[in-house]
Scaffold this motif. Structure first.
Motif, mmCIF file in Angstrom:
data_model
loop_
_atom_site.group_PDB
_atom_site.id
_atom_site.type_symbol
_atom_site.label_atom_id
_atom_site.label_comp_id
_atom_site.label_asym_id
_atom_site.label_seq_id
_atom_site.Cartn_x
_atom_site.Cartn_y
_atom_site.Cartn_z
ATOM 1 N N SER A 62 2.830 4.609 4.770
ATOM 2 C CA SER A 62 2.407 5.693 5.885
ATOM 3 C C SER A 62 3.095 7.124 5.623
ATOM 4 O O SER A 62 4.495 6.766 5.766
ATOM 5 N N SER A 92 -5.142 2.449 10.825
ATOM 6 C CA SER A 92 -4.393 1.181 10.877
ATOM 7 C C SER A 92 -3.740 0.999 12.183
ATOM 8 O O SER A 92 -3.693 -0.045 12.654
ATOM 9 N N ALA A 93 -3.545 2.021 13.016
ATOM 10 C CA ALA A 93 -2.622 1.757 14.212
ATOM 11 C C ALA A 93 -3.370 1.863 15.424
ATOM 12 O O ALA A 93 -2.874 1.574 16.178
ATOM 13 N N VAL A 112 -2.571 -4.882 7.781
ATOM 14 C CA VAL A 112 -1.158 -3.951 8.056
ATOM 15 C C VAL A 112 -0.190 -4.708 8.847
ATOM 16 O O VAL A 112 0.958 -4.694 8.788
ATOM 17 N N SER A 159 -3.856 6.287 9.019
ATOM 18 C CA SER A 159 -2.616 5.952 10.141
ATOM 19 C C SER A 159 -3.617 5.691 11.413
ATOM 20 O O SER A 159 -3.359 4.548 12.022
ATOM 21 N N ARG A 202 0.949 -1.016 -0.072
ATOM 22 C CA ARG A 202 0.031 0.202 0.050
ATOM 23 C C ARG A 202 0.751 1.129 0.052
ATOM 24 O O ARG A 202 2.258 1.313 0.468
HETATM 25 C C1 OVM Z 1 0.229 3.912 9.845
HETATM 26 C C2 OVM Z 1 0.531 2.919 10.899
HETATM 27 C C3 OVM Z 1 0.063 1.504 10.703
HETATM 28 C C4 OVM Z 1 0.554 0.466 11.669
HETATM 29 C C5 OVM Z 1 1.045 0.733 12.651
HETATM 30 C C6 OVM Z 1 1.597 1.924 13.330
HETATM 31 C C7 OVM Z 1 2.351 1.483 15.188
HETATM 32 C C8 OVM Z 1 1.152 3.023 12.122
HETATM 33 O O1 OVM Z 1 -0.305 3.667 9.042
HETATM 34 O O2 OVM Z 1 0.886 5.086 9.952
HETATM 35 O O3 OVM Z 1 2.037 2.599 14.249
#
Ligand code: OVM
Length: 400
Positions: free
Chosen positions: A86, A238-239, A172, A235, A83
Motif C-alpha cells: 500500500s 482494503s481498509a 488483507v 486502499s 501484494r
Molecule cells: C491499505 C490498507 C489496508 C488495510 C488497512 C489499512 C488500516 C490500509 O491498503 O492501504 O489501514
C-alpha cells in the motif's frame, strides 16, 4: 536505570496469533503489559509493546518505527510482500506525506457532511426492516449489510461482485499475521478475489463524483500518477469495509450484553458518539499493527536493535490500568478518547470520520426505535490475525 537492564529483557513464549489468544486475548494482554514496557516474543523473534505509553510513543515516532518494511509480521526487506505494498499504509514520508494529503482532503469534515444525508437514510431504511423482522443475525444482516451498501456506493463502484469485498478484507487483515492456518484459509481463493478488486480500481469503472473518482481528480491536479490513484482506490477497498463491519458488530455486542448501557444511550442519544469510542477502546476491532525499527533504540531500559519487528498491541494499550480507570468496565459515559484503535500520529486512521458516521447512523436509528436490544442466542466469533469480532451475532429488537 543504566543500560545494564539490557541483560534482563523480558521474554514471553505466548503466540498472539494462536486460537486460544485470539478467542480471549485479555488475560494475555495483561501478562504482556506486566512483563515489561517491551517484551521479546521468543516464538517469532520479535518485540511487542502492550502498555499505552509505549504503544503511543512508538506510533508517534515514525522515524524510528517505520511502516515501509510492512505493518505486519513479514519484513518486506527480507521476503516479498503477498501484494504490492500500500502506498499509504506501508509507506514512510515523503511518499506517505503526498498520498496521505490526498485522502485527508477527500475524507475531510466537509466531505463527511455530504455523505451523512445518504448514510442516515440508508441506516433508517435498514433498521426499519430489521425492527419488523425482530430477530436476525447482527453480523450478516446489519454489521456487514450496512457498510457493504453505503461505503462502496460512496466510493462509486458497481453493485456486481461486491461479495468479493469481505473475502479481500479477510486476506488483507489475516496477512498482517504469520503464515498460519487463518492466513492459508483466507488465501484459498486469493487469485479471483484480488483480480476483481484490482478491476474496480481504474478511472474507467468509477462513478463520477464518488470518493474513488476524487482520487483520480488528484492525478489531473498533478498530485499523483494514474497508477498511484488506482493503488489508493485499492486502499479504500482494503481498509474501508472489514474494519467498520467488525466495529459495528462489536458495538452491537457491547450494547446487547450491557442492557443498562443501552438504556443510558436511549435516554441520552447525545452520548452515542462517545459510546462508539468506548466500544473501540473496550473491544477494538483492529487489535494490532507492527512497525520496524530503523535504528537501535532504548525502551524503558531495554535496547532494541535496528531492523527489528515490533508488535504494537493497540487493544492492550486500551485496557492499560496505568492509563484507564476500571479498564475492563464498558462505560458509555467514559472519556474514551486516547484509545489506540485508530492509531495515532501520521498514520492515524484517515477514514475514522467515515467509521464514526456509519456507526452513529446505525446507533441513532436503533436508539430512536428500539427499547431493548437483546442477544437472541450464543454469539460465535470469527477469528482473524488482526481483527476481533463476530461470525454470528443473534439479536432481538423490542420496540418502544
Ligand atoms: C491499505 C490498507 C489496508 C488495510 C488497512 C489499512 C488500516 C490500509 O491498503 O492501504 O489501514
Amino acid at each position: 536505570m543504566s543500560n545494564q537492564a539490557t541483560l534482563s529483557r523480558p521474554v514471553s513464549k505466548v503466540d498472539p496469533f494462536s486460537h486460544a489468544f485470539l478467542h480471549d486475548p485479555y488475560p494475555y494482554h495483561e501478562a504482556l503489559r506486566e512483563a515489561g514496557p517491551v517484551v521479546w516474543l521468543e516464538q517469532y523473534g520479535i518485540w511487542t509493546m502492550a502498555r499505552h505509553e509505549q504503544v503511543r510513543d512508538a506510533l508517534t515516532d515514525f522515524q524510528t518505527y517505520c511502516s515501509s518494511a510492512g505493518v505486519g509480521l513479514s519484513d518486506f526487506r527480507k521476503e516479498p510482500p503477498w501484494r504490492p505494498p500500500s502506498i499509504i499504509l506501508e509507506a514512510d514520508p515523503p511518499l506517505h506525506t503526498r498520498t496521505r494529503a490526498v485522502l485527508t482532503r477527500i475524507l475531510s469534515p466537509a466531505a463527511i457532511r455530504v455523505l451523512r444525508v445518504t448514510f442516515d437514510r440508508e441506516a433508517e431504511r435498514l433498521i426499519d426492516r430489521l425492527v419488523e423482522k425482530r430477530e436476525f443475525d447482527g453480523v450478516a444482516e446489519l454489521a456487514e449489510a450496512y457498510p457493504l451498501k453505503v461505503f462502496p456506493d460512496a466510493v462509486g463502484i458497481s453493485e456486481e461482485g461486491r461479495e468479493n469485498l469481505l473475502p479481500y478484507g479477510s486476506m488483507v487483515f489475516n496477512s498482517f499475521g504469520p503464515r498460519n492456518e487463518l492466513f492459508n484459509q483466507a488465501m484459498e481463493n486469493a487469485g479471483p478475489v484480488r483480480d476483481w478488486i484490482m478491476s474496480k480500481c481504474s478511472r474507467a469503472v468509477l462513478a463520477p463524483g464518488g470518493l474513488g473518482m476524487q482520487i483520480f481528480d488528484a492525478v489531473d491536479a498533478g498530485e499523483l500518477s494514474e497508477a498511484e490513484a488506482g493503488m489508493l482506490v485499492r486502499s479504500f477497498l482494503s481498509a474501508g469495509i472489514d474494519t467498520t463491519v467488525y466495529g459495528l458488530g462489536n458495538a452491537l455486542y457491547c450494547l446487547a450484553s450491557h442492557p443498562e448501557q443501552w438504556k443510558i444511550l436511549r435516554e441520552n442519544p447525545n452520548l452515542i458518539r462517545g459510546a462508539f469510542e468506548e466500544v473501540l477502546r473496550y473491544e477494538a476491532p483492529v487489535q494490532t499493527f507492527f512497525r520496524t525499527t530503523t535504528r537501535p533504540i532504548d525502551v524503558g531500559g531495554v535496547r532494541l536493535g535496528e531492523g527489528e519487528k515490533v508488535l504494537l498491541f493497540l487493544a492492550a494499550a486500551n485496557r492499560d490500568p496505568r492509563r484507564w480507570e476500571r479498564p475492563d468496565t464498558f462505560d458509555v459515559r467514559r472519556r474514551a478518547a486516547g484509545h489506540m484503535t485508530f492509531g495515532t500520529g501520521i498514520h492515524g486512521c484517515v477514514g475514522q470520520a467515515v467509521a464514526r458516521l456509519e456507526t452513529e447512523a446505525i446507533l441513532t436509528a436503533l436508539a430512536s426505535r428500539v427499547a431493548s436490544l437483546e442477544l437472541a442466542g450464543e454469539p460465535k466469533r470469527r477469528l482473524n490475525n488482526t481483527l476481533r469480532g463476530f461470525d454470528i451475532l443473534p439479536l432481538r429488537l423490542v420496540t418502544a
